[in-house]
Design an enzyme around this catalytic site. Structure first.
Site, mmCIF file in Angstrom:
data_model
loop_
_atom_site.group_PDB
_atom_site.id
_atom_site.type_symbol
_atom_site.label_atom_id
_atom_site.label_comp_id
_atom_site.label_asym_id
_atom_site.label_seq_id
_atom_site.Cartn_x
_atom_site.Cartn_y
_atom_site.Cartn_z
ATOM 1 N N ASP A 99 1.639 5.107 1.495
ATOM 2 C CA ASP A 99 1.399 6.117 2.517
ATOM 3 C C ASP A 99 1.977 7.433 2.025
ATOM 4 O OD1 ASP A 99 0.362 4.113 4.150
ATOM 5 O OD2 ASP A 99 2.312 3.690 5.052
ATOM 6 N N ASP A 156 0.855 -1.191 0.000
ATOM 7 C CA ASP A 156 0.000 0.000 0.000
ATOM 8 C C ASP A 156 0.885 1.234 0.000
ATOM 9 O OD1 ASP A 156 0.951 -0.076 2.627
ATOM 10 O OD2 ASP A 156 -0.867 -1.090 3.308
ATOM 11 N N ASP A 199 11.506 4.213 12.161
ATOM 12 C CA ASP A 199 12.340 3.200 12.803
ATOM 13 C C ASP A 199 13.681 2.946 12.104
ATOM 14 O OD1 ASP A 199 10.831 2.082 10.766
ATOM 15 O OD2 ASP A 199 9.855 0.573 12.014
#
Ligand code: ATP
Ligand code: MG
Length: 456
Positions: free
Chosen positions: A73, A71, A151
């Site tokens: 973002d 997907d 991260d």
């Protein structure tokens, strides 16, 4: 006042922010047509209204790895209200940190406003718990700050579809080239802030064929217990991502290599310590991965049933040996094992119900006389129970013949089915044979050997 000032200094607001490396199309080769129509529309609309907008995170990483993103973002300096105002089919989600879901046709793109570090201000509620875990994460920030709070370096890449440039604040592109997974900042501190990052590290490394650098890898073994302080729903979500990644076999192996299974699937220790258990679990994971890659549905209940089966089987045998009747012993074993699992990660009822049905079908699949096999075919979970049986055959726990019998029986015509039924013998004899078969002692036939493939 002082804390606010120090906060600004440490969050970089008084420093000139580090400049990203800007990598042109000619170097990375990702054209804007690799971006989904919806993500393209979202970035174009935002940019037309003078906002900055980038495709970000996993999608950029996966495109650079030559994989199709799951997907897309988008990250922007527009506030959630700005975004909501620009797209008719959109809604704000999340209470703490609000995101906007923008829908175009069947596709949804998640749009988030650049996030900054959490700075303790006077009269603030707690930002972290006593283990250093971040409780709030809801401050808007600059693009650079947004990159820094992600991260791993390879997850902090921004792609601008208009210029076709990749903006790289933390040398993520170089890490991708070296196939290296590297935590941004101090790995220990980042794991303390959010222990879920340990599970993400394992999933990303195993599923993308990356190697953790030493600093990213080393703290994990020591920090396993921090997972106990994370809300169980988040751990479960991340475990499901890991198991449904299409690379569950590698992921689970790496969970064990890092010792992290002790925090999520503690029974795996015993299971993988014996050849039969290990063969069964690996066969189940590999078959799940094949199904995922073929676009077939995979049920989490089935997966958890497989991961825990070798221990259910062991407990079942033990209860039988203590003199319990076979079926009550099986149900007793199921409860025992689901309880033991619950100590680290409670599997929700919607899955345990499935698991118990699949396990409960196993002895019934051995009954091949009279009307019973016909009734079993009508059982709503027959398919799952049968697939599970095939895995038991493939791993050598059961004679392959029994799986093959069911494969044939399902597809046979009426006359052939009638001929396949096992004749009822003397009750005593039947019971002995059933027990032998269930415990992997061969059973009748088996001349076809090998595994029968499940399809669904
Ligand atoms: P995939 O979607 O393929 O599972 P992903 O990296 O896109 O992997 P998401 O959960 O969709 O994972 O997160 C999107 C991005 O948000 C990540 O790439 C990362 O930049 C950031 N992110 C997600 N979880 C964390 C976290 N626990 N700590 C810091 N950053 C995170
Ligand atoms: Mg993602």
């Amino acid at each position: 006042m002082i804390t606010r000032f120090l906060g600004r200094v440490f969050s970089g607001r008084l420093f000139r922010p580090p400049q990203p490396k800007i990598i042109p199309f000619s170097e990375h080769g990702i054209a804007r047509d690799a971006i989904s129509a919806c993500a393209l529309r979202v970035t174009q609309t935002l940019q037309r209204h003078e906002f900055s907008a980038f495709v970000v995170g996993g999608a950029v990483r996966d495109l650079l790895l030559g994989r199709r993103p799951k997907d897309f973002d988008v990250a922007t300096d527009a506030t959630p209200e700005d975004v909501r105002g620009l797209f008719r089919r959109s809604r704000v989600i999340g209470r703490r940190f609000r995101l906007v879901h923008v829908m175009c046709g069947p596709e949804t793109v998640e749009v988030s406003t650049f996030r900054g570090p959490n700075v303790m201000e006077e009269g603030d509620e707690r930002v972290a718990d006593e283990h250093g875990r971040i409780l709030r994460d809801n401050v808007f920030g600059s693009q650079e700050q947004d990159a820094t709070r992600r991260d791993f370096s390879i997850n902090a890449l921004f792609y601008d579809p208009a210029s076709q440039e990749v903006w790289d604040y933390h040398d993520g592109v170089a890490d991708l080239k070296k196939r290296r997974l590297r935590m941004i900042g101090d790995a220990e501190a980042r794991y303390r802030e959010d222990p879920i990052r340990m599970l993400r590290a394992v999933r990303l490394a195993a599923s993308r064929g990356l190697e953790m650098d030493a600093a990213t890898r080393k703290p994990i073994r020591r920090f396993v217990d921090l997972l106990a302080h994370v809300p169980p729903a988040r751990v479960l979500d991340e475990m499901l991502k890991l198991l449904l990644s299409g690379h569950s076999a590698q992921c689970v192996e790496q969970l064990r290599d890092e010792g992290l299974h002790r925090g999520v699937l503690p029974l795996l220790e015993a299971t993988m310590g014996q050849p039969l258990g290990q063969r069964f679990v690996m066969a189940a994971l590999r078959s799940t991965d094949e199904r995922m890659l073929a676009g077939k549905p995979v049920s989490p209940g089935f997966l958890f049933a497989a991961l825990l089966w070798p221990e259910v089987l062991a407990a079942w045998r033990a209860f039988e040996e203590q003199g319990e009747n076979s079926i009550p012993a099986l149900y007793h074993a199921m409860e025992r094992i689901v309880d033991a699992q619950r100590e680290k990660l409670a599997i929700p009822h919607r899955f345990t119900a499935d698991m118990k049905e699949i396990w409960g079908l196993q002895p019934r699949l051995l009954q091949r006389s009279g009307r019973r096999p016909y009734r079993l075919l009508e059982h709503p979970r027959f398919r799952a129970g049968y697939d599970f049986l095939l895995l038991r055959c493939a791993s050598g726990e059961m004679a392959p013949e029994i799986g093959e019998w069911w494969t044939r029986f399902q597809h046979a015509g009426e006359a052939e089915r009638a001929g396949m039924l096992v004749q009822e013998g003397a009750p005593g004899r039947r019971r002995r044979r059933r027990k032998r078969r269930r415990h992997g002692g061969g059973g009748e036939g088996g001349q076809h050997g090998g595994e029968t493939k499940a399809e669904g």
